[in-house]
Design a protein around this motif. Structure first.
Motif, PDB file in Angstrom:
ATOM      1  N   ALA A  90       1.045  -1.000  -0.314  1.00 50.79           N
ATOM      2  CA  ALA A  90       0.046   0.378   0.338  1.00 50.79           C
ATOM      3  C   ALA A  90       0.771   1.104  -0.003  1.00 50.79           C
ATOM      4  CB  ALA A  90      -1.205   0.101   0.954  1.00 50.79           C
TER       5      ALA A  90
ATOM      6  N   ALA B  58      -0.501   3.612   5.947  1.00 47.44           N
ATOM      7  CA  ALA B  58      -0.169   2.194   4.984  1.00 47.44           C
ATOM      8  C   ALA B  58       0.303   1.631   6.271  1.00 47.44           C
ATOM      9  CB  ALA B  58       0.166   2.471   3.939  1.00 47.44           C
TER      10      ALA B  58
ATOM     11  N   GLY C  11      -5.133  -0.190   2.051  1.00 42.24           N
ATOM     12  CA  GLY C  11      -4.278  -1.655   2.836  1.00 42.24           C
ATOM     13  C   GLY C  11      -4.834  -2.128   3.977  1.00 42.24           C
TER      14      GLY C  11
ATOM     15  N   ALA D  28      -3.867  -4.404  -1.216  1.00 43.61           N
ATOM     16  CA  ALA D  28      -3.635  -3.424  -0.479  1.00 43.61           C
ATOM     17  C   ALA D  28      -2.708  -1.919  -2.015  1.00 43.61           C
ATOM     18  CB  ALA D  28      -2.513  -3.455   0.382  1.00 43.61           C
TER      19      ALA D  28
ATOM     20  N   GLY E 285      -3.525   1.916  -2.436  1.00 40.01           N
ATOM     21  CA  GLY E 285      -2.219   3.472  -2.170  1.00 40.01           C
ATOM     22  C   GLY E 285      -2.754   3.808  -3.335  1.00 40.01           C
TER      23      GLY E 285
END
Ligand code: FAD
Length: 286
Positions: A15, A109, A255, A267, A271
């Motif tokens: 992520a 993340a 994520g 994830a 991101g």
């Protein structure tokens, strides 16, 4: 204190790495915090068959591909653990183990490694329980400190605080060999409960008890509520909308930390969305 950046990305798993690529492509100033190893969850995967374009590769091979991708784009991971993030209205103040930072937006993340808090941990937080030994070291001059460490990297935190504390106990929660200063007492036991009155007084372990003034619990990641005060949660996860926006203006998340399914490609996709949403937010502020 470094200069204020556009985007601070906390976490270097799929992520965070995906967010960093997009922040770079959109020409924003940013830092990605985490580990140059990228993510233990990637390194440990035996075989990954559901990540587009990498059929049959091991997690380690995919990690190496991610690292090559970052290198090709001149993106460097800042190896600092972020312990607290405060929303200051129009920017965020970040407290790291090594440095403090300022950013206009934040992307969380961090993955989901924080586990269940120890009995007494939340009750004594700030009253003897902490998450950053190097940050709080001055408070423990000539006092007894216990470090519960979930990663070998934390050995340097123990060595640092041993220079000021009168005694340091070190409880490794990992399998690798422990290499800390000889003044530090290593205890191989399982922590059960933190006990005290107004302040921490002792740590109860499975097989013994130790008297201690401070206890630092050094996990790979910190639960989101502790990391960012005021963040709206949905159980153990961060509550986000489809733009990966949290309830805090300028704060996004992506994520595993925003919920299941726990998968690399989800994830990485989130991101990407979080970074593009941060970019739109920054552009609207101009
Ligand atoms: P993570 O990968 O957990 O990365 C988070 C990173 O942020 C870590 O490096 C952490 O150290 C860092 N970090 C956390 N907090 C901080 C902080 N405060 N400051 C600085 N850095 C911080 N998924 C699949 O799709 N296919 C599979 O085959 C598969 N196999 C798996 C096998 C194993 C053994 C495991 C454990 C998981 C597997 N998964 C698989 C799930 C996958 O690993 C996760 O869904 C994915 O890694 C989540 O990515 P993330 O970026 O959200 O978090």
């Amino acid at each position: 204190m470094s200069d204020r950046i556009d985007i601070a990305i906390i976490g270097s798993g799929p992520a965070g790495v995906s967010a960093a690529l997009n922040a770079s492509i959109r020409k924003k100033t940013f830092k990605i915090f985490g580990s140059k190893e990228i993510s233990q969850k990637l390194v440990k995967a035996h075989k990954v068959n559901n990540y587009l374009g990498f059929y049959g590769k091991s997690g380690l091979e995919i990690r190496d591909e991610f690292a090559k991708h970052l290198e090709s784009m001149d993106i460097d991971i800042t190896e600092d653990k972020i312990n607290n993030i405060y929303s200051m209205g129009d920017y965020f103040a970040l407290m790291g183990t090594n440095n403090n930072y300022e950013a206009n937006t934040v992307i969380l993340a961090t993955g989901v490694n924080f586990g269940k808090p120890l009995k007494g941990e939340e009750e004594f937080l700030g009253r003897g329980v902490g998450y950053c030994a190097t940050c709080d070291a001055p408070l423990y001059k000539d006092k007894v400190v216990t470090i519960i460490a979930y990663n070998k990297h934390e050995e340097s935190e123990a060595n640092f605080i041993a220079q000021v504390a009168s005694k340091v106990y070190y409880i490794p929660m990992y399998k690798e060999e422990v290499e800390v200063d000889s003044s530090i007492e290593i205890i191989k036991d399982t922590p059960v409960e933190i006990v005290g009155d107004k302040l921490v007084e002792k740590l109860v372990l499975k097989d013994r008890e130790i008297e201690t003034d401070g206890i630092f619990i050094l996990r790979d990641s910190i639960s989101p509520g502790q990391l960012v005060p005021g963040l709206q949660l949905d159980g153990n996860h961060i509550d986000v909308d489809r733009k990966m926006s949290t309830n805090l203006k300028g704060c996004f998340a992506a994520g595993d930390i925003v919920g299941t399914p726990y998968q690399y490609i989800k994830a990485a996709g989130e991101g990407n969305i979080a970074a593009l949403s941060a970019v739109s937010y920054l552009d609207e502020q101009r």
